[in-house]
Motif scaffolding. Structure first.
Motif, mmCIF file in Angstrom:
data_model
loop_
_atom_site.group_PDB
_atom_site.id
_atom_site.type_symbol
_atom_site.label_atom_id
_atom_site.label_comp_id
_atom_site.label_asym_id
_atom_site.label_seq_id
_atom_site.Cartn_x
_atom_site.Cartn_y
_atom_site.Cartn_z
ATOM 1 N N ALA A 68 -0.857 5.516 -2.567
ATOM 2 C CA ALA A 68 0.136 6.561 -2.335
ATOM 3 C C ALA A 68 0.386 6.811 -0.859
ATOM 4 O O ALA A 68 1.509 7.144 -0.453
ATOM 5 N N GLU A 69 -0.652 6.662 -0.021
ATOM 6 C CA GLU A 69 -0.455 6.956 1.405
ATOM 7 C C GLU A 69 0.512 5.990 2.082
ATOM 8 O O GLU A 69 1.014 6.267 3.179
ATOM 9 N N ARG A 70 0.810 4.882 1.448
ATOM 10 C CA ARG A 70 1.762 3.937 2.034
ATOM 11 C C ARG A 70 3.211 4.419 1.906
ATOM 12 O O ARG A 70 4.097 3.869 2.558
ATOM 13 N N LEU A 71 3.460 5.404 1.064
ATOM 14 C CA LEU A 71 4.827 5.884 0.885
ATOM 15 C C LEU A 71 5.451 6.325 2.201
ATOM 16 O O LEU A 71 6.648 6.133 2.438
ATOM 17 N N ALA A 111 12.389 -0.165 -1.430
ATOM 18 C CA ALA A 111 11.331 -0.196 -2.443
ATOM 19 C C ALA A 111 10.225 -1.140 -1.981
ATOM 20 O O ALA A 111 10.499 -2.151 -1.325
ATOM 21 N N PRO A 112 8.972 -0.835 -2.322
ATOM 22 C CA PRO A 112 7.878 -1.714 -1.894
ATOM 23 C C PRO A 112 7.728 -2.926 -2.803
ATOM 24 O O PRO A 112 7.972 -2.852 -4.020
ATOM 25 N N ALA A 113 7.331 -4.037 -2.226
ATOM 26 C CA ALA A 113 7.018 -5.241 -2.991
ATOM 27 C C ALA A 113 5.977 -6.024 -2.208
ATOM 28 O O ALA A 113 5.900 -5.920 -0.976
ATOM 29 N N GLY A 131 0.520 -11.719 0.844
ATOM 30 C CA GLY A 131 -0.313 -10.526 0.802
ATOM 31 C C GLY A 131 0.302 -9.329 1.484
ATOM 32 O O GLY A 131 -0.151 -8.191 1.290
ATOM 33 N N ASP A 132 1.343 -9.542 2.287
ATOM 34 C CA ASP A 132 2.011 -8.433 2.963
ATOM 35 C C ASP A 132 2.737 -7.548 1.959
ATOM 36 O O ASP A 132 3.232 -8.006 0.931
ATOM 37 N N TRP A 133 2.841 -6.254 2.304
ATOM 38 C CA TRP A 133 3.759 -5.347 1.636
ATOM 39 C C TRP A 133 5.035 -5.282 2.455
ATOM 40 O O TRP A 133 4.980 -5.098 3.676
ATOM 41 N N VAL A 134 6.159 -5.488 1.807
ATOM 42 C CA VAL A 134 7.442 -5.441 2.493
ATOM 43 C C VAL A 134 8.324 -4.375 1.850
ATOM 44 O O VAL A 134 8.166 -4.037 0.669
ATOM 45 N N ARG A 137 -0.317 -3.700 8.302
ATOM 46 C CA ARG A 137 -1.376 -4.423 7.603
ATOM 47 C C ARG A 137 -2.705 -3.681 7.735
ATOM 48 O O ARG A 137 -3.036 -3.183 8.798
ATOM 49 N N ARG A 138 -3.459 -3.686 6.653
ATOM 50 C CA ARG A 138 -4.811 -3.129 6.679
ATOM 51 C C ARG A 138 -5.820 -4.163 7.165
ATOM 52 O O ARG A 138 -6.877 -3.821 7.688
ATOM 53 N N SER A 139 -5.506 -5.419 6.961
ATOM 54 C CA SER A 139 -6.348 -6.520 7.425
ATOM 55 C C SER A 139 -5.504 -7.778 7.441
ATOM 56 O O SER A 139 -4.443 -7.827 6.808
ATOM 57 N N ALA A 140 -5.964 -8.805 8.171
ATOM 58 C CA ALA A 140 -5.224 -10.073 8.211
ATOM 59 C C ALA A 140 -6.140 -11.183 8.692
ATOM 60 O O ALA A 140 -6.853 -11.020 9.688
#
Length: 347
Positions: free
Chosen positions: A14-17, A25-27, A66-69, A82-85
């Protein structure tokens, strides 16, 4: 690909909103194909085009598996933080980087329990994995072909400080439950390692279906051949996700000095005990590293590998960081001036 409508099953929180641009929209990126993205979202799997503004000169800004776009229609307009990479440098004398996989919870460093000595190779992968921000785990495949699994695991575990080492067999199923336990619902792991160590067979065994084609192992050394051709995010039956990656002929460090010191925590700890902060670990008095080499408590091969990766990380830092280059030039000027001012310097 299993259909997913609940984004939390893909690792969304939820915190990514707050990170989403308006009217998007997230994907999550499951594959990058020739400039197009295959993404997973609330409407299932779709293909979108990445906006040109997403790419930077360093090569780390563009979408990776793995990315959120953020998606608007058929266009990905932003890569969310990114939280990690897991990042490696592009081969050659360049400052460019390649993001192998992003937003990982665990990095599975995969090698085989057959064939050539693996310690230095595992250490290199662990250095990059520690720098990724995810938790590294060593997975040693082909346990069914190894005569003494406990001894082989102990050898790797001695150098893989603070890292779990799991032996597995994709043929017998031994050890697979321990790997599955790392990939619970909503968590993401990536398999990294050289070609032929059994990553594709492991992915198929974890998924319970064929995700990647495999080839028979060579009788000469028990190693397989490279089969995976592209990075791809797969959904696992238990609710976790797994990124399968092609074998890497070369794994160059990219700004991983901290990861190197974590992977070689024993050597770095010794270096911190040296009398001089800029100790070269050669003939300086009070060198704790030299003392450990002399009394046999530090493996010379491990020490050489640490120095090699340290130097590699430093060279890469100089390529990408203008301030670091300026500091290095200033250090060299100071060193040259000190040499010129030595009273006994030959004229």
């Amino acid at each position: 690909m299993r259909h997913v409508t609940d984004l939390s099953a893909l690792g969304w929180t939820a915190e990514r909103l707050a990170e989403l641009p308006p009217d998007s929209a997230p994907a999550r990126v499951s594959r990058v194909d020739r400039g197009r993205l295959r993404v997973l979202g609330a409407c299932g799997e779709t293909r979108v085009h990445p906006a040109a503004v997403l790419y930077d000169e360093a090569g780390t800004g563009g979408p990776a598996v793995g990315d959120w776009v953020a998606v608007r229609g058929e266009l990905a307009v932003a890569v969310l933080p990114r939280r990690s990479a897991f990042v490696r440098s592009v081969a050659g004398r360049t400052s460019a980087a390649q993001v192998v996989a992003a937003n990982l919870d665990v990095v599975l460093v995969v090698d085989a329990l057959v064939g050539e000595t693996r310690l230095r190779r595992v250490e290199r992968y662990l250095a990059v994995a520690w720098g990724s921000g995810a938790t590294p785990v060593v997975v040693l495949t082909k346990a069914d072909l190894c005569d003494d699994v406990p001894a082989a695991v102990a050898e790797v575990a001695e150098d893989a400080l603070g890292v779990a080492v799991l032996p597995v067999s994709s043929v017998t199923g031994a050890g697979l439950d321990a790997v599955r336990a790392l990939l619970g619902p909503g968590s993401t792991g990536a398999m990294v390692g050289p070609s032929g160590v059994g990553k594709s067979s492991l992915a198929n065994a974890l998924a319970g279906r064929t995700l990647a084609e495999t080839r028979e192992i060579r009788e000469s050394d028990g190693r397989g051949r490279h089969t995976t051709t592209a990075r791809e995010l797969h959904l696992l039956p238990g609710g976790g996700m797994l990124v399968d990656t092609p074998g890497m002929r070369e794994l160059g460090l990219y700004d991983d000095a901290e990861g190197v010191d974590t992977a070689y925590a024993d050597v770095a700890s010794l270096a911190a005990e040296c009398r001089f902060r800029d100790c070269g670990h050669r003939s300086e008095p009070g060198c704790a590293v030299a003392a450990a080499l002399d009394d046999g408590s530090l493996d010379p091969g491990r020490y050489r590998a640490w120095r090699k990766l340290q130097a590699e990380a430093h060279r890469q830092l100089l390529r990408v960081d203008a301030r670091a280059r300026a500091q290095e030039r200033a250090r060299l000027r100071t060193f040259s001036r000190a040499l010129r001012e030595q009273p006994n310097r030959p004229r």
